[in-house]
Structures are given as C-alpha cells and as structure tokens.
Design a protein around this motif. Structure first.
Motif, PDB file in Angstrom:
ATOM      1  N   PRO A  63       0.852  -1.174   0.000  1.00 37.43           N
ATOM      2  CA  PRO A  63       0.000   0.000   0.000  1.00 37.43           C
ATOM      3  C   PRO A  63       0.893   1.231   0.000  1.00 37.43           C
ATOM      4  O   PRO A  63       2.074   1.135   0.291  1.00 37.43           O
ATOM      5  N   ILE A  64       0.330   2.341  -0.337  1.00 40.55           N
ATOM      6  CA  ILE A  64       0.983   3.630  -0.202  1.00 40.55           C
ATOM      7  C   ILE A  64       1.790   4.048  -1.413  1.00 40.55           C
ATOM      8  O   ILE A  64       1.825   5.241  -1.770  1.00 40.55           O
ATOM      9  N   THR A  65       2.456   3.094  -2.055  1.00 39.46           N
ATOM     10  CA  THR A  65       3.355   3.473  -3.146  1.00 39.46           C
ATOM     11  C   THR A  65       2.661   4.320  -4.200  1.00 39.46           C
ATOM     12  O   THR A  65       3.312   5.092  -4.898  1.00 39.46           O
ATOM     13  N   ALA A  66       1.339   4.149  -4.318  1.00 36.91           N
ATOM     14  CA  ALA A  66       0.630   4.921  -5.337  1.00 36.91           C
ATOM     15  C   ALA A  66       0.727   6.416  -5.063  1.00 36.91           C
ATOM     16  O   ALA A  66       0.674   7.226  -5.990  1.00 36.91           O
ATOM     17  N   TRP A  67       0.878   6.776  -3.807  1.00 34.00           N
ATOM     18  CA  TRP A  67       0.855   8.199  -3.444  1.00 34.00           C
ATOM     19  C   TRP A  67       2.245   8.787  -3.341  1.00 34.00           C
ATOM     20  O   TRP A  67       2.420   9.901  -2.883  1.00 34.00           O
TER      21      TRP A  67
ATOM     22  N   ARG B 148       6.420   3.004   3.248  1.00 31.23           N
ATOM     23  CA  ARG B 148       5.243   3.355   4.033  1.00 31.23           C
ATOM     24  C   ARG B 148       5.577   4.393   5.091  1.00 31.23           C
ATOM     25  O   ARG B 148       4.858   5.376   5.284  1.00 31.23           O
ATOM     26  N   VAL B 149       6.672   4.166   5.786  1.00 36.25           N
ATOM     27  CA  VAL B 149       7.051   5.076   6.860  1.00 36.25           C
ATOM     28  C   VAL B 149       7.400   6.452   6.294  1.00 36.25           C
ATOM     29  O   VAL B 149       7.000   7.489   6.827  1.00 36.25           O
ATOM     30  N   ARG B 150       8.134   6.427   5.180  1.00 36.46           N
ATOM     31  CA  ARG B 150       8.483   7.696   4.547  1.00 36.46           C
ATOM     32  C   ARG B 150       7.217   8.479   4.210  1.00 36.46           C
ATOM     33  O   ARG B 150       7.103   9.679   4.488  1.00 36.46           O
ATOM     34  N   TYR B 151       6.254   7.778   3.652  1.00 31.63           N
ATOM     35  CA  TYR B 151       5.005   8.429   3.265  1.00 31.63           C
ATOM     36  C   TYR B 151       4.289   8.984   4.478  1.00 31.63           C
ATOM     37  O   TYR B 151       3.826  10.134   4.480  1.00 31.63           O
ATOM     38  N   LEU B 152       4.207   8.176   5.530  1.00 33.56           N
ATOM     39  CA  LEU B 152       3.475   8.621   6.722  1.00 33.56           C
ATOM     40  C   LEU B 152       4.094   9.874   7.320  1.00 33.56           C
ATOM     41  O   LEU B 152       3.379  10.810   7.701  1.00 33.56           O
TER      42      LEU B 152
END
Lengths: 230, 230
Positions: free
Chosen positions: A6-10, B182-186
């Motif tokens: 998850p997340i990689t899209a953003w 994921r952590v980077r995004y968060l």
DNA sequence: TGGTAATTGCGAACAATGTTCGCAATGAAA
DNA sequence: TTTCATTGCGAACATTGTTCGCAATTACCA
C-alpha cells in the motif's frame, strides 16, 4: 521495492516537464476500473479490460500505476471522495454514526469496496480526509490518542462487515426463484439436529428494525462501551 | 452451478464404492495448503504447488475439490478445528471473550486467516461447531435470535480486524532496520500540517495495555452495548 | 535552429495461474 | 468374467500480471 505495498501509489514523482504529454490519467483509469467493478465485480478489473475501456494498450497502464494493487488503492481512494465531511451533528457519537451511515451507502453503491477495506489499508488523500474528519469528531473526548485510531479503524471494519452480511443475505435466495445449493445445505444442517442453538437463532423472527437503525445501534453500542454516549 | 460458492465443499457425494481407492484425501490436501500458506502466505497456495506438495499431478486435485475457492474453505474449516470449545467461563461475556482470545491466537498462528474470515463465510463442520458454541454462550440472555447471530458475526469480524491491525503494525518497520516507503510516506503526510488530528493521534503515547487486554476490552465494549455485562 | 534527453504508448513476449478434457488403469459389484 | 463408475494425470486452453525494447514525441539547452 515491492510495488504492491500500500501507499506506493501516493509517492509517485511529480509530472515530468519533458517528453510527450500523457494521453490518459490516473483519474480516468481509476474511473474505468470502478465502472467495471460496479458492473461486474472486482474480478472483472483486469489490466487488459481496464486498458480496453480507456482505449489504450495494456502495457501503457504501467506508465500510470505500478501494479494492479496500486490500481485498487486508487479505486478505494476515489470512492472515499464520495463522503460529505461537512457538519455532521452534535455529539461525537452522532457524528460517527452519520459517517458510518454514509459509508454504508457508499459501500452499497460499490459492492466491491467492503472486501477491499477489510483487507488493505487505504491511505490516499480522500481516505486521509475521511480519517481526519472522524478523528476530529473524537476531539474533546477524554479518549487516548491510540484508542481514537483504534476506534475509527473498528468503525469502518464494523460497517464493512455489516454491509457485507447485508448484501450477502440479499443474494441468499438466487435471483431466480430456485434456491441455490447454499439454502439446501443450510436446511440440511438445521435438520440434522446437531446444532440446536444455531437452528433456534435462524428460526427466530428476523429483526424488525431497518438496516440503518441496526447499523446505527451497532456503532452506538461500540462507542458507548468506549465511554461515549450521545 | 458456480463451484466457487461457499458451501459446495460440504455437499460432496459420499465416497464411492466402486473404482480405485483414492490415493489422497481432502484432509491431506488441506493440510498441505495450510502448511504452504503458513510459510509463504495465501498467494503461495496455488493448485500446482499444493499438488507438488502432496505428490500428485495438478489435475488430480480436482477429484477432491471443485475449485480453488473450495480449497480455501477447507483450510478455514480445518483451522476452525483448533478451537477448544470446552467450559469457558461463567458469564456469557466472559465466554465470548475467551472464544475471541482463542481466535486471536489461531489467527496469529495462521496469518492468512483474517482476510479469509473477513471476506467469505465459513460453514464447514468445525466452523459450525464454533458458531454453535458461541450461540450457546448467549443462551439465557434476553437477546433476540437474529441479534445473537449478528453479535457472533461481529465478534469474529472484530477479532479478525484487530489481529490484522496488530500484525500490520508488527510489520510496519521492515525486518531490516531500513524504514520502508510506508514510513516515509506517513512522515511526509504528518509533516504536511494538513492532518492535525491524525498527527496528534499518531504522536500520542501508544497504548500501554497488552494486545489481549485490548482485544478483551473491545469485545466487552461491544457486548456491554448489546446489554451484556460480566 | 538543431540536438539532447527524458518520457510516452505499446506490440510482443514470458511466466504463472485456474480449469477442462480425454484416456489408461483400477477395482467393487453383477 | 464382464461391466462400469471412479481415479490419476498429461496435455492443453484461456487468462492473468508484468517486463522489455523500440519508435514517436516534446521540453529544454547550446
């Protein structure tokens, strides 16, 4: 690396300044995927079919998404945009119930949504806005921060599971009058006498209250246990 | 006809009396599939790999199961057999909490289980025994029959969602020290200032209580709202 | 103005999937 | 001994997600 996280899209790089202009867009692709899923279910959302829908070659989609999983994230976030996050009511509980009821109708519009929500996190901008709004409703209560997150997570889980049960029993009796194998099996089970409590529960009168009242009561129950009343 | 419907697995004809004796069995096949899923996740459960595991050709499995979906049903029911349904406690609530805690450890033994439980019904003999036992715990309460079913369904939904969150945050930080995307995004999201409530909730102190206490509290909350205390 | 370099669209291909078909081998019943 | 339902399974089919390489496009820079 694993592009299905998850997340990689953003986290995609900003639009490039050189090179040919993109002919399609993530929004267009997600919309096509959603239309397909609405009409024929999640399994119909294959790269090739979506590509045919938007009028491109299959390989072209990979200029916009990193994987099929990422496409599902886009779909989830797109429909999360259907929430109306304006003023919702007075008490925290009333606000969260209102959110859950909105969630129910979104999920009924998009029957593929509950399994996805129950299975993978949704962290796109629209989903974050929803999450933020739900947390805002809990502002001022004496709930601890971690508990707030837990509560909101359970809110969507409960709503998704509820809608899934709901649509499952809608479809229990096949659209033709012929009872499908499920019904045959269930009556065999209940006739066996080995499951008296189950049989009693199934034989009991179905719930009078409408689904909205039922879901509302479920949510209120959950919240009241957590210390919130209206 | 659709062989992927739930339930069809439990409607197979009795073992034939003529012809060669079966070399394998549904139990053996399910056990192999479970071992595969435990070790490498649900995606590793492909017909071919399971067949290789039991020492047969891929096509042979279709003498025992009607479809891959049916195999998943067998897996679910097999692990439902890991419940200990003996005496569980006094009050209805205490019994259901005990069941949920058992469910949690089963789900942690089999990490592929929560997504399945949240997604498809499980109606094999072991699952029915579990369901019957849970309903028995509610016997004597003044809950209506339909509400009992609803309550038990929510019990497993809540437990599954809880375990899923739990193992997700176990895996949040990658097994190597390197923080995944994921952590980077968060942190990017929280640094943006656009989600103050979310940021506050995440920054708040994590919950002190252990996961068992947390899940127990969740279940008790849910039940107390439904009129049950210990 | 001409060239460089990044980026798009995509045909073709690859590996893997679930599933079906047809046939030889088996073994209980007649 | 014949019959025939049933098993195991090699081979094949359709479909899937994804990668590779190349031609076309377009902004930027000398």
């Amino acid at each position: 690396m694993s592009a299905d996280d998850p997340i990689t899209a953003w986290l995609r790089p900003p639009p490039a300044s050189v090179g040919p202009k993109p002919e399609y867009s993530r929004e267009r692709i997600a919309a096509e995927a959603i239309a397909l899923a609405d009409a024929q279910g999640l399994d119909a959302v294959s790269i090739r079919r979506v590509a045919r829908g938007v009028g491109s070659g299959p390989a072209s989609l990979y200029r916009y998404i990193g994987s099929r999983g990422e496409l599902l994230e886009l779909m989830m976030d797109a429909v999360a945009g259907e929430y109306d996050l304006g003023p919702l009511g007075d008490s925290p509980a009333a606000q969260l119930v209102a959110l859950a009821l909105q969630g129910r109708s979104i999920m009924r519009r998009h029957r593929w949504l509950p399994p996805l929500l129950l299975t993978r996190p949704s962290m796109g901008p629209n989903s974050l806005a929803y999450l933020e709004r739900a947390l805002q409703a809990l502002d001022g209560t004496d709930m601890a921060g971690a508990d707030k997150l837990q509560t909101v997570a359970m809110l969507t889980a409960i709503t998704s599971a509820f809608v899934q049960n709901e649509t499952a029993s809608d479809t229990l009796m096949g659209q033709d009058g012929v009872p499908p194998e499920r019904v045959r099996y269930l009556s065999e089970v209940m006739g066996s006498g080995r499951y008296p409590f189950l049989t009693a529960a199934f034989t009991a009168a179905p719930n009078q209250a409408g689904p909205e009242e039922l879901l509302g009561a479920l949510i209120r129950n959950h919240l009241s246990g957590a210390g919130l009343r209206e």
